[in-house]
Design an enzyme around this catalytic site. Structure first.
Site, PDB file in Angstrom:
ATOM      1  N   GLY A   1      11.605   2.530  -3.989  1.00 31.73           N
ATOM      2  CA  GLY A   1      12.634   1.595  -4.432  1.00 31.73           C
ATOM      3  C   GLY A   1      13.298   0.836  -3.310  1.00 31.73           C
ATOM      4  N   SER A   2      13.393  -0.494  -3.421  1.00 29.38           N
ATOM      5  CA  SER A   2      13.899  -1.279  -2.303  1.00 29.38           C
ATOM      6  C   SER A   2      13.924  -2.765  -2.646  1.00 29.38           C
ATOM      7  CB  SER A   2      13.026  -1.037  -1.066  1.00 29.38           C
ATOM      8  OG  SER A   2      11.660  -0.973  -1.438  1.00 29.38           O
ATOM      9  N   ARG A   3      13.973  -3.618  -1.588  1.00 33.76           N
ATOM     10  CA  ARG A   3      14.073  -5.063  -1.801  1.00 33.76           C
ATOM     11  C   ARG A   3      13.335  -5.813  -0.697  1.00 33.76           C
ATOM     12  NH1 ARG A   3      19.942  -7.587  -1.522  1.00 33.76           N
ATOM     13  NH2 ARG A   3      19.327  -9.190  -0.039  1.00 33.76           N
TER      14      ARG A   3
ATOM     15  N   MET B   1      12.522  -4.110  -6.055  1.00 36.94           N
ATOM     16  CA  MET B   1      11.464  -3.213  -6.519  1.00 36.94           C
ATOM     17  C   MET B   1      12.084  -1.925  -7.046  1.00 36.94           C
ATOM     18  SD  MET B   1       8.694  -3.629  -3.424  1.00 36.94           S
ATOM     19  CE  MET B   1       9.928  -3.359  -2.143  1.00 36.94           C
TER      20      MET B   1
END
EC number: 4.1.1.65
Length: 232
Positions: free
Chosen positions: A189-191, A102
């Site tokens: 922001g990340s996964r 993301m």
């Protein structure tokens, strides 16, 4: 329908987790306008971005036993066979894993990939390296859910990244979840990693765009029945 109602229908709702941030951005923008107008316009742009970041649009989730939907908006960054982290308790055999990255421009509300019950929630402190790197799944701060379904257990891991420094979960152990139901959020922001049961075949490929609650990642249903849909 009036013009005002038509406009409102096109604007997605904002998740409550974003209210403090949006308020802070708006207040800072007002102060910047008082200092120097050009700074105020920069603040306005950042406030609008913050609004977009915390948007929480309605999603129409396909509902059928055996379907696994995307837990996050973003780009499919990896589709691999890999041994899951021991903390998940999913065994020591390689399982299919779909990773969704993301960016700061994606909607960051996370949704359950399946209907089931939350068996375990495991928080793991860690680093904040680039979430796109494979080692982020073991090195970074993360929050893991194991969801039990009739087809087996699904692992869902929220992973913090370079910018993301706060993982939020809305669920508890033992709680039932519907497919596409909101279960958490990661700020900035990340996964998300999804570990599928052994033998499941991912239906997405690297580089593909995923939409939380709608994009089908896998289908390990034994039947051939048609899909139904649920809006949330």
């Amino acid at each position: 329908m009036s013009v005002v109602n038509s406009i409102r229908a096109q604007i997605p709702p904002i998740h409550r987790e974003g209210y403090p941030f949006i308020g802070a951005f708006a207040l800072a923008t007002l102060v910047l306008f008082l200092i120097w107008a050009p700074l105020g316009w920069i603040g306005t742009v950042l406030t609008i971005w913050c609004l977009l970041f915390f948007r929480d649009p309605v999603r129409v989730t396909p509902v059928r036993e055996g379907l696994v939907v995307a837990p996050a908006d973003g780009r499919v960054s990896m589709v691999v066979q890999i041994i899951p982290p021991p903390a998940l308790g999913l065994g020591d055999k390689p399982l299919p894993r779909v990773s969704i990255f993301m960016s700061v421009f994606n909607c960051h509300v996370n949704r359950s990939p399946v209907a089931g019950r939350v068996e375990r929630i495991i928080y793991s402190p860690g680093k904040f390296i680039n979430a796109e790197l494979d080692k982020a799944s073991e090195d970074n701060e993360r929050n893991s859910l194991v969801i039990s379904t009739p087809a087996g257990q699904i692992g869902v891991v929220q992973i913090a990244g370079l910018v993301a420094r706060r993982i939020v979960a809305f669920v508890r152990e033992g709680q039932p979840l519907a497919a596409g139901e909101r279960f958490g959020l990661i700020r900035f922001g990340s996964r998300l990693d999804v570990y599928l049961p052994e033998g499941a075949k991912p239906l997405v490929s690297e580089g593909q765009t995923a939409i939380a609650g709608e994009t089908v990642l896998a289908d390990f249903s034994l039947g051939d029945g048609g899909r139904t849909y649920r809006a949330d």
